[in-house]
Design a protein around this motif. Sequence first.
Motif, PDB file in Angstrom:
ATOM      1  N   LEU A  91      38.923  35.542  42.884  1.00 44.89           N
ATOM      2  CA  LEU A  91      37.601  36.154  42.936  1.00 44.89           C
ATOM      3  C   LEU A  91      37.071  36.444  41.530  1.00 44.89           C
ATOM      4  O   LEU A  91      35.873  36.341  41.275  1.00 44.89           O
ATOM      5  N   GLN A  92      37.963  36.782  40.632  1.00 43.84           N
ATOM      6  CA  GLN A  92      37.551  37.018  39.246  1.00 43.84           C
ATOM      7  C   GLN A  92      36.928  35.771  38.637  1.00 43.84           C
ATOM      8  O   GLN A  92      35.885  35.841  37.977  1.00 43.84           O
ATOM      9  N   HIS A 143      35.615  33.213  40.346  1.00 45.14           N
ATOM     10  CA  HIS A 143      34.356  32.951  41.055  1.00 45.14           C
ATOM     11  C   HIS A 143      33.222  33.787  40.446  1.00 45.14           C
ATOM     12  O   HIS A 143      32.106  33.286  40.258  1.00 45.14           O
ATOM     13  N   TRP A 144      33.511  35.040  40.149  1.00 45.51           N
ATOM     14  CA  TRP A 144      32.472  35.891  39.587  1.00 45.51           C
ATOM     15  C   TRP A 144      32.085  35.425  38.180  1.00 45.51           C
ATOM     16  O   TRP A 144      30.904  35.412  37.822  1.00 45.51           O
ATOM     17  N   ALA A 156      29.871  32.512  38.678  1.00 45.91           N
ATOM     18  CA  ALA A 156      28.544  32.924  39.154  1.00 45.91           C
ATOM     19  C   ALA A 156      27.731  33.508  38.002  1.00 45.91           C
ATOM     20  O   ALA A 156      26.546  33.190  37.842  1.00 45.91           O
ATOM     21  N   SER A 157      28.365  34.342  37.210  1.00 49.44           N
ATOM     22  CA  SER A 157      27.676  35.010  36.105  1.00 49.44           C
ATOM     23  C   SER A 157      27.108  34.027  35.093  1.00 49.44           C
ATOM     24  O   SER A 157      26.024  34.237  34.542  1.00 49.44           O
ATOM     25  N   TYR A 194      34.986  42.345  41.558  1.00 52.02           N
ATOM     26  CA  TYR A 194      34.514  40.965  41.765  1.00 52.02           C
ATOM     27  C   TYR A 194      33.923  40.739  43.148  1.00 52.02           C
ATOM     28  O   TYR A 194      32.874  40.097  43.280  1.00 52.02           O
ATOM     29  N   ASN A 250      30.487  42.371  43.335  1.00 53.62           N
ATOM     30  CA  ASN A 250      29.529  41.600  42.530  1.00 53.62           C
ATOM     31  C   ASN A 250      29.128  40.307  43.229  1.00 53.62           C
ATOM     32  O   ASN A 250      27.957  39.923  43.237  1.00 53.62           O
ATOM     33  N   LEU A 251      30.115  39.619  43.817  1.00 56.82           N
ATOM     34  CA  LEU A 251      29.839  38.349  44.499  1.00 56.82           C
ATOM     35  C   LEU A 251      28.986  38.555  45.744  1.00 56.82           C
ATOM     36  O   LEU A 251      28.109  37.735  46.055  1.00 56.82           O
ATOM     37  N   TYR A 306      25.461  39.163  44.556  1.00 56.77           N
ATOM     38  CA  TYR A 306      24.943  37.880  44.050  1.00 56.77           C
ATOM     39  C   TYR A 306      24.525  36.975  45.212  1.00 56.77           C
ATOM     40  O   TYR A 306      23.451  36.368  45.203  1.00 56.77           O
TER      41      TYR A 306
END
Length: 219
Positions: free
Chosen positions: A19-20, A22-23, A26-27, A81, A84-85, A88
């Motif tokens: 997940l880290q 992925h974030w 995304a960022s 994460y 945040n996801l 997003y």
Amino acid sequence: KADGVQLIIGNMYIGGCSLQTHWANASSNAAAYSYRKIVNGDTTVYAGRTLESAITDEQWDYISFQQVSQYSGKYVTYYPYITNLINYTKSRATNPAVKLCLHRTWAYATNSTHTEYDYYQSNQKIMFDSIVNVTKRVASEAGLQTIIPSGTAIQNARSSYIGDNFTRDGYHLTTGLGRYVAACTWYQKITGRNVIGNTFATKVLSATEIEIDQKAANL
């Protein structure tokens, strides 16, 4: 098709992705994914895609998140994460009624040699219990409406005469038995239709194996 249901499936793939990561992708809007899209059973693979491009590609009914397997039972690895996801994804999803899900992965095989199995004392029951407890907690805290309980289905199937033979290397599912359990789990949870008695199965499975897999996924 066997049940008269039409599905469009999109999978944003990076092997062993946390997940880290992925974030981070995304960022930065990183075009880091293999986007695997299945329409009417036909798969098209698009290289070099961003998460945003997949989120906006369809008016998805469901969008799911998944932690990498070795961290799935480690609560601290989800935050910030997953939050945040989710934010997003909500800000970009084109279907205002989209349902957000968490995919529950499976514990490793008892004899797995995965280098990070020791996070769980190299013990399948400890890993399974950790994944179940953490995914329940995270889904509740993060407001995720649905858990896709593939890990629970695999553990159910392991209690049959087939035993601990649902992975091909100790952690990836076998292409026959293991993936069929997961497929049945996803299908039943997403459609709400009982998978028991569904006439589709890969040809490598016996009638008994199909029955075991379908019952294991009937959660």
